[in-house]
Design an enzyme around this catalytic site. Structure first.
Site, PDB file in Angstrom:
ATOM      1  N   ALA A 112       5.894  -0.766   9.953  1.00  0.00           N
ATOM      2  CA  ALA A 112       4.880  -0.953  10.692  1.00  0.00           C
ATOM      3  C   ALA A 112       4.298  -2.379  10.374  1.00  0.00           C
ATOM      4  O   ALA A 112       4.383  -2.741   9.193  1.00  0.00           O
ATOM      5  CB  ALA A 112       4.022  -0.037  10.698  1.00  0.00           C
ATOM      6  N   PRO A 113       3.933  -3.035  11.392  1.00  0.00           N
ATOM      7  CA  PRO A 113       3.657  -2.825  12.827  1.00  0.00           C
ATOM      8  C   PRO A 113       5.220  -2.955  13.725  1.00  0.00           C
ATOM      9  O   PRO A 113       5.129  -2.582  14.836  1.00  0.00           O
ATOM     10  CB  PRO A 113       2.712  -3.697  13.444  1.00  0.00           C
ATOM     11  CG  PRO A 113       2.738  -4.848  12.514  1.00  0.00           C
ATOM     12  CD  PRO A 113       3.302  -4.524  11.118  1.00  0.00           C
ATOM     13  N   LYS A 116       9.470  -7.113  11.572  1.00  0.00           N
ATOM     14  CA  LYS A 116      10.820  -7.040  10.962  1.00  0.00           C
ATOM     15  C   LYS A 116      11.760  -6.287  11.516  1.00  0.00           C
ATOM     16  O   LYS A 116      13.040  -6.278  11.522  1.00  0.00           O
ATOM     17  CB  LYS A 116      10.660  -6.880   9.474  1.00  0.00           C
ATOM     18  CG  LYS A 116       9.847  -8.044   8.884  1.00  0.00           C
ATOM     19  CD  LYS A 116       9.818  -8.036   7.282  1.00  0.00           C
ATOM     20  CE  LYS A 116       8.955  -9.253   6.764  1.00  0.00           C
ATOM     21  NZ  LYS A 116       7.560  -9.323   6.953  1.00  0.00           N
ATOM     22  N   GLU A 134       8.095   4.367   8.711  1.00  0.00           N
ATOM     23  CA  GLU A 134       6.717   3.909   8.180  1.00  0.00           C
ATOM     24  C   GLU A 134       6.272   5.018   7.437  1.00  0.00           C
ATOM     25  O   GLU A 134       6.199   6.167   7.817  1.00  0.00           O
ATOM     26  CB  GLU A 134       5.936   3.846   9.338  1.00  0.00           C
ATOM     27  CG  GLU A 134       4.231   3.355   8.971  1.00  0.00           C
ATOM     28  CD  GLU A 134       4.142   2.340   7.832  1.00  0.00           C
ATOM     29  OE1 GLU A 134       3.141   2.543   6.893  1.00  0.00           O
ATOM     30  OE2 GLU A 134       4.782   1.373   7.880  1.00  0.00           O
ATOM     31  N   ASP A 161       8.088   9.419   3.321  1.00  0.00           N
ATOM     32  CA  ASP A 161       8.078   8.769   1.871  1.00  0.00           C
ATOM     33  C   ASP A 161       9.420   8.463   1.596  1.00  0.00           C
ATOM     34  O   ASP A 161      10.199   9.057   1.752  1.00  0.00           O
ATOM     35  CB  ASP A 161       7.259   9.973   0.974  1.00  0.00           C
ATOM     36  CG  ASP A 161       6.933   9.255  -0.238  1.00  0.00           C
ATOM     37  OD1 ASP A 161       7.598   9.212  -1.296  1.00  0.00           O
ATOM     38  OD2 ASP A 161       5.658   8.836  -0.435  1.00  0.00           O
ATOM     39  N   CYS A 231       4.821 -10.356   0.544  1.00  0.00           N
ATOM     40  CA  CYS A 231       3.969 -11.497   0.995  1.00  0.00           C
ATOM     41  C   CYS A 231       3.150 -11.987  -0.258  1.00  0.00           C
ATOM     42  O   CYS A 231       1.811 -12.212  -0.118  1.00  0.00           O
ATOM     43  CB  CYS A 231       3.048 -11.381   2.092  1.00  0.00           C
ATOM     44  SG  CYS A 231       1.959  -9.624   2.360  1.00  0.00           S
TER      45      CYS A 231
END
Length: 463
Positions: A112-113, A116, A134, A161, A231
């Site tokens: 999510a979102p 990618k 997700e 998970d 990131c």
């Protein structure tokens, strides 16, 4: 007063990093606004080609200014995705490692979102399968919506998970782990993230990343590729993770070809010399990113035997009704989820059965709609798909103002002479469904995604 006051010890932590230029980095954060970029959907109309192309992504473009995407009908039709330019480098890695002519199964673990996921999907063909997972349940709907807009029938959305994937031994050819991280690469776009940065938080993220990667390792097949990205600029979350991966598992580093003029900093981890790629604002036209790719050299065994799960099949008359709405209908496998009929490429039947047995699935292929007698009540997802046979349905072309009325789920100011279910189009691109009646139009655009915001002044959308 400086626009940005970096957290204590943050710049100090970057001072020794190969290729880091503190002056350019600081200037980019203080004086340069984050660039706006979009990536075109190759399966739909090439919506807008404006401005400068993103160097590492042929479908990516920088915009001169940030328009109101909310009020661009082509955005809602899935003709492009608004994505940060550095992130598009993942697509460059995929195109380098993806084998020609061989079908692959790809997992986007923290999807999510959906930026990618749609990026990966753009480089895939119908023989390939994308599983977009997700972990956080509340983020799954936006992931499913963005993949529905992209329109393809070779995607499955799951909500699991990472440890749940340990059961799928050697199932995936390529895995992307865009790992949860300390977020320093997004300081310029989200200054509030600086308040959460600390050395302690970096260490917690490092530990979480190790747990996620250890859980996911068994489901990557021998010879498969792991793409790892964050990131974050922190060495502990990037190069240190690469060393840990190479020390703990049977993985070898892969060097990705880049051009010097792109401004990407190529690094190597201190122990195993594993290749990584750092994106610094001021040196690239984008935000902070770290990416790397590793190849698995060991064998985690094979997926255990299973019995095919019984699928509810369409009876003859029903399947004929459904097929009439589908392009190349024999290419697809049709099955029912609750009251809705779904379609996925036939070559993914076995994969679908395996995933249904082991994971919690939220979306498979394309949701076509419900059958009511001899009539199809079409789903919004079907309208946005690329599998619909346009010759078998009504289509109503809208101008921009009418399209906005439709996307607001308002009455549409238009006169029609046809009757029945109609695709509502803008510049030939499908926005959704309406039912045309003799004296009115029933707007079936989904309530949960309709436009609520006030409309900006003219010229505030993409032209």
């Amino acid at each position: 007063m400086d626009k940005f006051k970096f957290p204590e010890k943050f710049l100090e932590s970057l001072a020794g990093e190969h290729g880091f230029n503190e002056e350019k980095f600081t200037n980019a954060h203080q004086n340069i606004d984050p660039p706006t970029s979009i990536r075109l959907n190759p399966f739909k109309k090439e919506a807008i080609k404006t401005g400068e192309q993103v160097p590492w992504c042929p479908e990516g473009y920088y915009l001169d200014a940030r328009p109101s995407f909310t009020f661009d009908p082509l955005f809602h039709a899935g003709c492009y995705y608004v994505q940060e330019a550095s992130s598009m480098f993942i697509g460059h890695i995929l195109k380098y490692i993806k084998p020609d002519g061989e079908p692959v199964r790809i997992l986007d673990l923290c999807a999510a979102p959906g930026g990618k996921s749609t990026l990966l999907n753009s480089a895939m063909n119908p023989d390939d399968l994308l599983v977009a997972n997700e972990i956080i349940k509340t983020r799954v709907p936006v992931l499913a919506d963005n993949l529905s807009r992209w329109g393809t029938a070779n995607t499955i959305v799951t909500n699991n998970d990472p440890r749940d994937f340990t059961r799928l031994k050697s199932f995936f050819d390529i895995i992307l782990v865009d790992a949860p991280c300390s977020g320093s690469g997004m300081f310029r776009k989200d200054p509030a993230a600086m308040d959460e940065w600390s050395e302690a938080n970096v260490e917690l993220c490092h530990q979480r990343q190790e747990r996620i990667l250890a859980d996911i390792y068994p489901c990557l097949k021998e010879g498969g590729h792991l793409i790892y990205s964050t990131c974050s600029y922190s060495h502990q979350e990037n190069e240190d993770i690469l060393d840990w991966l190479c020390n703990s598992f049977e993985l070898e580093t892969l060097q990705i070809p880049i051009y010097k003029e792109w401004g990407i900093v190529e690094t190597q981890s201190p122990q195993q010399q594993a290749w990584g790629y750092r994106f610094y604002p001021g040196q690239v036209k984008g935000e902070g990113l770290f990416a790397a790719c590793l190849k698995k050299t060991g064998d985690s065994g094979e997926l255990g035997g299973f019995k095919n799960k019984e699928q509810q099949k369409l009876v003859g008359k029903e399947i004929d009704l459904i097929k009439g709405y589908i392009n190349n209908p024999l290419d697809f496998y049709y099955f029912k989820a609750n009251d809705d009929w779904m379609a996925i490429y036939r070559q993914h039947i076995e994969s679908l059965n395996i995933l249904q047995r082991n994971l919690y699935i939220k979306k498979s292929g394309v949701r076509i709609g419900k059958l009511a007698g001899k009539d199809l009540i079409p789903d919004h997802e079907f309208a946005l798909s690329t599998i619909i046979n346009k010759d078998t349905v009504l289509q109503t072309e809208l101008d921009r103002d009418q399209a906005i009325q439709y996307l607001r789920r308002e009455n549409i100011d238009i006169t029609v002479t046809d009757k029945g279910w109609s695709l509502m189009n803008f510049e030939g691109q499908h926005l959704g469904w309406a039912k045309l009646l003799p004296n009115r139009i029933n707007n079936y655009y989904p309530k949960e995604i309709r436009i609520f915001a006030p409309q900006p002044p003219k010229g505030g959308v993409l032209d």
